[in-house]
Design an enzyme around this catalytic site. Structure first.
Site, PDB file in Angstrom:
ATOM      1  N   GLY A 199       0.800  -1.208   0.000  1.00 31.05           N
ATOM      2  CA  GLY A 199       0.000   0.000   0.000  1.00 31.05           C
ATOM      3  C   GLY A 199       0.836   1.262   0.000  1.00 31.05           C
ATOM      4  O   GLY A 199       2.059   1.224   0.144  1.00 31.05           O
ATOM      5  N   VAL A 200       0.167   2.395  -0.139  1.00 29.13           N
ATOM      6  CA  VAL A 200       0.863   3.669  -0.254  1.00 29.13           C
ATOM      7  C   VAL A 200       1.538   4.069   1.053  1.00 29.13           C
ATOM      8  O   VAL A 200       2.634   4.650   1.050  1.00 29.13           O
ATOM      9  CB  VAL A 200      -0.103   4.771  -0.746  1.00 29.13           C
ATOM     10  CG1 VAL A 200      -1.211   5.029   0.258  1.00 29.13           C
ATOM     11  CG2 VAL A 200       0.646   6.060  -1.069  1.00 29.13           C
ATOM     12  N   ASP A 201       0.920   3.772   2.207  1.00 32.38           N
ATOM     13  CA  ASP A 201       1.469   4.225   3.481  1.00 32.38           C
ATOM     14  C   ASP A 201       2.827   3.593   3.774  1.00 32.38           C
ATOM     15  O   ASP A 201       3.794   4.294   4.099  1.00 32.38           O
ATOM     16  CB  ASP A 201       0.492   3.920   4.625  1.00 32.38           C
ATOM     17  CG  ASP A 201      -0.770   4.765   4.554  1.00 32.38           C
ATOM     18  OD1 ASP A 201      -0.694   5.898   4.038  1.00 32.38           O
ATOM     19  OD2 ASP A 201      -1.831   4.302   5.011  1.00 32.38           O
ATOM     20  N   SER A 202       2.929   2.281   3.655  1.00 31.79           N
ATOM     21  CA  SER A 202       4.207   1.633   3.943  1.00 31.79           C
ATOM     22  C   SER A 202       5.262   1.990   2.901  1.00 31.79           C
ATOM     23  O   SER A 202       6.457   2.047   3.211  1.00 31.79           O
ATOM     24  CB  SER A 202       4.034   0.115   4.042  1.00 31.79           C
ATOM     25  OG  SER A 202       3.486  -0.426   2.863  1.00 31.79           O
ATOM     26  N   CYS A 233      -2.842  -8.877  15.129  1.00 30.70           N
ATOM     27  CA  CYS A 233      -1.852  -8.903  14.045  1.00 30.70           C
ATOM     28  C   CYS A 233      -0.674  -8.004  14.381  1.00 30.70           C
ATOM     29  O   CYS A 233       0.487  -8.378  14.187  1.00 30.70           O
ATOM     30  CB  CYS A 233      -2.502  -8.489  12.732  1.00 30.70           C
ATOM     31  SG  CYS A 233      -1.404  -8.663  11.308  1.00 30.70           S
ATOM     32  N   GLY A 268       3.915   1.632   8.301  1.00 29.86           N
ATOM     33  CA  GLY A 268       3.184   2.800   7.816  1.00 29.86           C
ATOM     34  C   GLY A 268       2.054   3.216   8.724  1.00 29.86           C
ATOM     35  O   GLY A 268       1.134   3.918   8.276  1.00 29.86           O
ATOM     36  N   CYS A 281      -8.511  -8.274   6.780  1.00 28.42           N
ATOM     37  CA  CYS A 281      -7.858  -8.770   5.560  1.00 28.42           C
ATOM     38  C   CYS A 281      -8.320 -10.170   5.181  1.00 28.42           C
ATOM     39  O   CYS A 281      -8.468 -10.473   3.999  1.00 28.42           O
ATOM     40  CB  CYS A 281      -6.341  -8.717   5.708  1.00 28.42           C
ATOM     41  SG  CYS A 281      -5.642  -9.808   6.979  1.00 28.42           S
TER      42      CYS A 281
END
Length: 354
Positions: free
Chosen positions: A12-15, A103, A127, A199
């Site tokens: 994803g974009v955050d990580s 998690c 992230g 998820c």
């Protein structure tokens, strides 16, 4: 000496932006995508899950563009044991769990942290939108500056040792700034949508997922009112959570909500909305961040679900955890969910509602 960082990269974009920031700060980086389950084994399509092959490839592409190695690590056994199985057991016992907390606790900041140490990395990078500050030798977990993205609630299990070796590069940024950085760097996932569901249950059908994981059928039983009068038949106790109104399948003269689940009697107790409000909460499996030993009594603001605004309360630590009393009644205090305590921006600690 250059410090090494293992970056948890979901695709994803955050990580991805977290990885970019850490690299720019001079760390020697390596990326890691955790393989948590096989989509096909869980009856899922690859397009809907955050653990799809495409996500791993996106993470690999970003790591390649940033010039550091990327690995896919198999944590399926740990995830099944520490997240999915705990999720199932909680529902079977009448609780409503938060698997994202498990998690973080058992995968990202334990299994991945230990793998990072084995690889010679001093830090784990994620992230998450939260901040860590060291004050007089003690690490504090603080809210993110972007209140709409703050994830401190799901991070309350972090220990002092883990906080000392964790970096949250996005804690001081707005989400819009993160998107802008990703676009400027040409990341393939700059406009990628965020996953809003668990998820391993991306369609939100928890009961179907539990049946699939266990191979069990959960028997029907009675809906009853607070006096024990039968109102109808439920479809299995795992199908309901405290405060639920929709999906009961009943035609009653007044709105009815799930007040309680009697697992031993396989009954779901229904009642009016006003019966859901209470001031008292008891928590176990507690982690304290602000102290090794908390005060015997203290004031705090508490949050009993992820998207709730924290509310003022008095807290009394116990041998088993803590109990608290809100100043004002709160709706649907739900066993299995987390109650997290705050002092302004600081996370004091938290536990599981029992």
């Amino acid at each position: 000496m250059t410090k090494k960082a293992l970056i948890a990269m979901s695709g994803g974009v955050d990580s991805s932006v977290a990885a970019y920031i850490i690299r720019e700060q001079g760390y020697e980086c390596m990326g890691a995508t955790m393989r948590l389950f096989d989509n096909e084994d869980a009856g899922l399509t690859t397009e809907k899950s955050c653990c799809s092959l495409d996500d791993s490839q996106d993470a690999w592409r970003v790591a390649r563009d940033l010039g550091f190695p990327h690995y896919t690590l198999n944590f399926k056994d740990v995830f099944r044991r520490c997240v999915i199985d705990r999720f199932v057991r909680a529902y079977e016992h009448g609780d409503t769990p938060n698997p994202c907390i498990d998690c973080n606790r058992f995968l990202k900041f334990q299994a991945l942290y230990e793998r990072g140490q084995a690889l010679g990395c001093q830090y784990i990078v994620t992230g998450h939108y939260a901040r860590i500050e060291e004050v007089e030798g003690r690490y504090r977990l603080k809210k993110a500056l972007d209140p709409a993205k703050d994830q401190s609630y799901v991070l309350y299990t972090l220990t002092q040792a883990q906080l000392a070796h964790t970096l949250f590069p996005l804690g001081g940024l707005q989400k819009s700034e993160v998107r802008k950085i990703a676009e400027e760097q040409g990341f393939v996932n700059a406009q990628k949508k965020e996953s809003q569901d668990i998820c391993f249950v991306p369609d939100g059908k928890y009961a179907e997922a539990i049946r699939r994981f266990t191979g069990k059928e959960y028997p029907c039983g009675p809906f009853v009112d607070r006096e024990g009068h039968v109102l109808g038949e439920h479809k299995g106790i795992i199908c309901y959570t405290i405060g639920q109104r929709k999906g009961l399948g009943l035609a009653l003269p007044a709105p009815a909500y799930v007040l309680e689940k009697d697992v031993a009697g396989n009954r779901v107790i229904l009642g009016p909305n006003e019966a859901l409000f209470g001031r008292d909460v008891v928590a176990g499996d507690v982690n304290w961040i602000a102290w090794d030993e908390p005060p015997k009594e203290f004031r705090a603001c508490a949050r009993i679900r992820y998207n709730q605004k924290e509310q003022p309360a008095t807290v009394w630590p116990t041998e088993e955890g803590f109990r608290l009393q809100f100043d004002e009644p709160q709706r649907a205090v739900t066993p299995g969910q987390a109650v997290v305590l705050y002092d302004g921006e600081d996370v004091l600690g938290g536990g599981t509602i029992i």
